[in-house]
Motif scaffolding. Structure first.
Motif, PDB file in Angstrom:
ATOM      1  N   UNK A  25       0.838  -1.192   0.000  1.00  0.00           N
ATOM      2  CA  UNK A  25       0.000   0.000   0.000  1.00  0.00           C
ATOM      3  C   UNK A  25       0.878   1.250   0.000  1.00  0.00           C
ATOM      4  N   UNK A  26       0.411   2.295  -0.676  1.00  0.00           N
ATOM      5  CA  UNK A  26       1.001   3.617  -0.522  1.00  0.00           C
ATOM      6  C   UNK A  26       0.437   4.241   0.747  1.00  0.00           C
ATOM      7  N   UNK A  27       1.247   5.070   1.414  1.00  0.00           N
ATOM      8  CA  UNK A  27       0.837   5.715   2.658  1.00  0.00           C
ATOM      9  C   UNK A  27       0.977   7.225   2.522  1.00  0.00           C
ATOM     10  N   UNK A  28      -0.093   7.938   2.878  1.00  0.00           N
ATOM     11  CA  UNK A  28      -0.089   9.396   2.821  1.00  0.00           C
ATOM     12  C   UNK A  28      -0.398   9.953   4.209  1.00  0.00           C
ATOM     13  N   UNK A  29       0.379  10.946   4.621  1.00  0.00           N
ATOM     14  CA  UNK A  29       0.380  11.486   5.980  1.00  0.00           C
ATOM     15  C   UNK A  29      -0.146  12.923   5.986  1.00  0.00           C
TER      16      UNK A  29
END
Length: 288
Positions: A215-219
């Protein structure tokens, strides 16, 4: 700011963020029917920066039909230890409701050559009833304040890192990544979003060998942070953080096997070298 200090800040905040990266999937579970989930995980991790070892860690999780416990520990290693030697621990305990870990207590501590800091939280149904940091950090006028609203409907980082696949969905499928969540780590409140990228394969030195979900993770920071701080700006802007999720046997839970964070100093990587999970038999009626 010196180079090794910048590395330390980037790594520390990056690991705090990745600790809660899977929490979004837990939001999908409120309406699910009851399901059994019993399993244990014993994992060991190694952290590297541009291929150079900078840390090691361990994570154990014990899931029964009605309660759970999880604990983690880690420390710097190699060259980074010579500059910023330190160690940390974390733990969470609580109930299992419909196969979902629901924390009632969370604690974490970090120790460096200069100080030791401890965080504790008491939770009830996703709301922070009590929390504190010892010693109490100094007030910084540039830090966005935490309000009562920021402490409602959140996950602690430890429980948030255990994601459960929805009923009827293969845990090793893209659906696991389609989630987002609110995390409070005792100091900072932030949102995380997961987006499916691909399926991949892993082979541990000991334990799990097989498919993982990447998964890509965005903060997105919400409160408790200093907006002008360089590491915050960097994590907000970066679009290449990945988390690789692997299953805990006997459950529908998925947890991080590998996390990658590009940094100005090279690729930051935390990956399991050991990932041993075993199912546990359901508790029989009348047993204690």
């Amino acid at each position: 700011m010196t180079t090794h200090r910048t590395i330390s800040l980037t790594a520390a905040l990056g690991l705090r963020v990745s600790a809660g990266l899977c929490a979004g999937g837990l939001l999908l579970l409120a309406a699910l029917p009851p399901a059994s989930a019993q399993g244990k995980l014993d994992a060991r991790y190694e952290a590297t920066l541009s291929g150079i070892p900078v840390g090691t860690g361990a994570w154990t999780i014990d899931i029964s039909d009605d309660q759970f416990s999880a604990s983690a520990s880690g420390g710097t290693a190699g060259l980074l230890k010579a500059f910023t030697g330190g160690s940390g621990t974390g733990a969470a305990q609580g109930r299992v409701v419909n196969g979902l870990p629901v924390a009632t207590n969370y604690s974490a501590s970090t120790t460096t050559s200069k100080k030791t800091e401890a965080i504790h939280m008491v939770l009830s149904n996703g709301n922070i009833r009590e929390y504190g940091i010892e010693p109490e950090p100094p007030v910084d006028p540039d830090r966005l304040p935490i309000t009562e609203a920021h402490r409602r409907g959140v996950f602690d980082p430890m429980t948030g890192s255990m994601l459960r696949a929805p009923a009827g969905v293969d845990p090793l499928s893209p659906e696991v990544c389609r989630s987002g969540a609110a995390i409070f780590d005792g100091r900072m409140r932030y949102d995380l979003e997961l987006v499916f990228k691909r399926l991949d394969k892993v082979k541990s030195e000991r334990g799990y060998q097989g498919t993982v979900v990447v998964c890509a993770l965005y903060f997105s920071p919400i409160a408790g942070h200093i907006p002008a701080r360089a590491v915050i700006k960097y994590l907000v802007d970066i679009r290449d953080i990945e988390v690789w999720l692997a299953p805990i046997a006997g459950t529908r839970l998925m947890v991080p096997y590998r996390v990658t964070i590009p940094t100005p100093f090279g690729l930051g990587l935390m990956q399991a070298t050991q990932f041993v999970s075993v199912p546990q038999p359901p508790r029989t009626t009348g047993s204690k």
